[in-house]
Scaffold this motif. Sequence first.
Motif, short mmCIF file in Angstrom:
data_model
loop_
_atom_site.label_atom_id
_atom_site.label_comp_id
_atom_site.label_asym_id
_atom_site.label_seq_id
_atom_site.Cartn_x
_atom_site.Cartn_y
_atom_site.Cartn_z
N TYR A 158 3.87 2.24 2.50
CA TYR A 158 3.71 3.42 1.64
C TYR A 158 2.28 3.95 1.75
O TYR A 158 2.06 5.16 1.90
CB TYR A 158 4.01 3.06 0.19
CG TYR A 158 3.62 4.14 -0.80
CD1 TYR A 158 4.48 5.20 -1.07
CD2 TYR A 158 2.39 4.11 -1.45
CE1 TYR A 158 4.13 6.21 -1.96
CE2 TYR A 158 2.03 5.11 -2.33
CZ TYR A 158 2.89 6.15 -2.59
OH TYR A 158 2.52 7.15 -3.47
N ALA A 162 1.25 7.61 3.08
CA ALA A 162 0.63 8.50 2.08
C ALA A 162 -0.85 8.74 2.35
O ALA A 162 -1.38 9.79 2.00
CB ALA A 162 0.82 7.92 0.68
N ARG A 170 3.05 12.64 1.09
CA ARG A 170 3.32 11.97 -0.18
C ARG A 170 4.81 12.01 -0.53
O ARG A 170 5.36 11.02 -1.03
CB ARG A 170 2.48 12.60 -1.30
CG ARG A 170 0.99 12.42 -1.06
CD ARG A 170 0.15 12.74 -2.28
NE ARG A 170 -1.27 12.62 -2.00
CZ ARG A 170 -1.94 11.48 -1.97
NH1 ARG A 170 -1.31 10.35 -2.23
NH2 ARG A 170 -3.24 11.45 -1.69
N ARG A 174 7.07 8.65 -0.89
CA ARG A 174 7.88 8.37 -2.10
C ARG A 174 9.34 8.15 -1.75
O ARG A 174 10.01 7.26 -2.30
CB ARG A 174 7.74 9.53 -3.10
CG ARG A 174 6.42 9.58 -3.83
CD ARG A 174 6.50 10.51 -5.03
NE ARG A 174 6.83 11.88 -4.64
CZ ARG A 174 5.93 12.82 -4.37
NH1 ARG A 174 4.65 12.54 -4.43
NH2 ARG A 174 6.31 14.03 -4.03
#
Length: 499
Positions: A158, A162, A170, A174
């Motif tokens: 992640y 990100a 982003r 997610r």
Amino acid sequence: MTVALLAVLVVPALGAAVLALLPARHDHAARITGTVFAALTLIPIAVLPFGRNDGWSALSAHPLAVLPWVDLDVAWVPALRLDFHLGVDGVSYPLVALTGLLTVLCCAYTTWRVPAGGSGRTLVALLLVLEVGILGTFLALDLILFFLFFEVVLLPMYAVIAGWGGDDRRRAARKFVLYTLFGSVLLLLGVITVTAAAGTGDLVQLTGSTDLSRGTQYAAFALFALAFAVKAPLWPLHTWLPDAHTQAPTVGSVILAGVLLKMGTYGLIRIGVGVTPLGAEWAAPLLGILAVAAILAGALICLRQTELKRLIAYSSVGHMGFVLLGIATLTTTGLQAALLGNVAHGLITGLLFFLAGAIKDRAHTGELADLGGLRETAPRLAGLLGFAAIASLGLPGLAGFWGEAFAVVASVQRGGGLWVTLAVLAAVGGALTAAYFLRLLRKVTHGRAVAVAEPYAISRAEWLAWSPLVVLTLAVGLAPTLILAATSAPVRALTEALR
């Protein structure tokens, strides 16, 4: 040999800790240090096969029990019946070696280019943490330990997407987390179901065991299959993958496609087929249908894709469909094809994402309409892209051919109208794979040359990162026994449990 086994996890973990302690101003030195730790991890990985014994020989108490080449079994949390049990055998070792190799190449790549968004020191540290989680997943021989390592990769990946990804990073990160958490909940339920019913989570004891009832195996396999389908990802739970690949930095895409996806298909073989064989037999026709749907859907979507990394991402859906088809046949040939397909996909798609990242970094776009004439502006880069594309479409003599061809053969060998039909449709999907890769080459390497923001000359760091993948793609294509020799005995043991 147990020291080497433990060192496989300790060395990259220690490397990540060292990088965390280095001052931020020493960013380049930190990247080199991280690369050194990743390279040192290859030493215990290379040593492990020398501890090989008759790891799958019969046991008097349990003729189908797993005996790894090397293992380490230490009581960890006795109250929860949790052991720190690690081991390696012919099923896991090729993926362990692939993980170590790709991590070194990605860390070395960052010494030359760090994507915008954060420090190279932090990125390399995250790559080392990812390596620990992925290697731990392949080495774990306890269900709960497997689950814990399976989850270690979530936050680092992640952060990579990100922190260093594209403009829409982003949202893609997610989406990756939400899908993965959904799969994790199902995996945890499956682990609890099996450990509660069997009284142990030890994969050595559980593989091929007849202690689990038919109903328990059906329920557990359904949970495992859904959880691993998300991670692989397999159609129709694949929609997080194109977004993640498109937005991820080059090294993130390479790790994601090269080894992180393999955690799903490896889990399906090691746990789904090994621990719940009756559930695997029950669900095999549905898995075969979904596999062929993935092959055809991935190919048809690729024929319409206009973005380079997104096209390669959707091609992964189709290639992993061939891996699933091999698993679904539940035959020795099919499982061998799946394991070989895992390794081949890691090598070839890792190379494709390296090349796609290089092109996108220089042209500042991945749109096929805005690329072209690569054979004139960068003939060496065009040649490498052509090599990777024809390897991915399954040209005989290169690594991509064997797994997909034997998956189709295994489906025919399984017999019956359904499986023969699935084999024919999978072969059609293979032809469509050739079509969309040839379309890709026509758009990118041919046509009018397009001006680029940076020179297309290949750097030494890029040659260093790409050359091993080219060599291994040739080696596995010409001598698939490099993989098959290690996997044959454990695969036969797994299929014996299905009879």
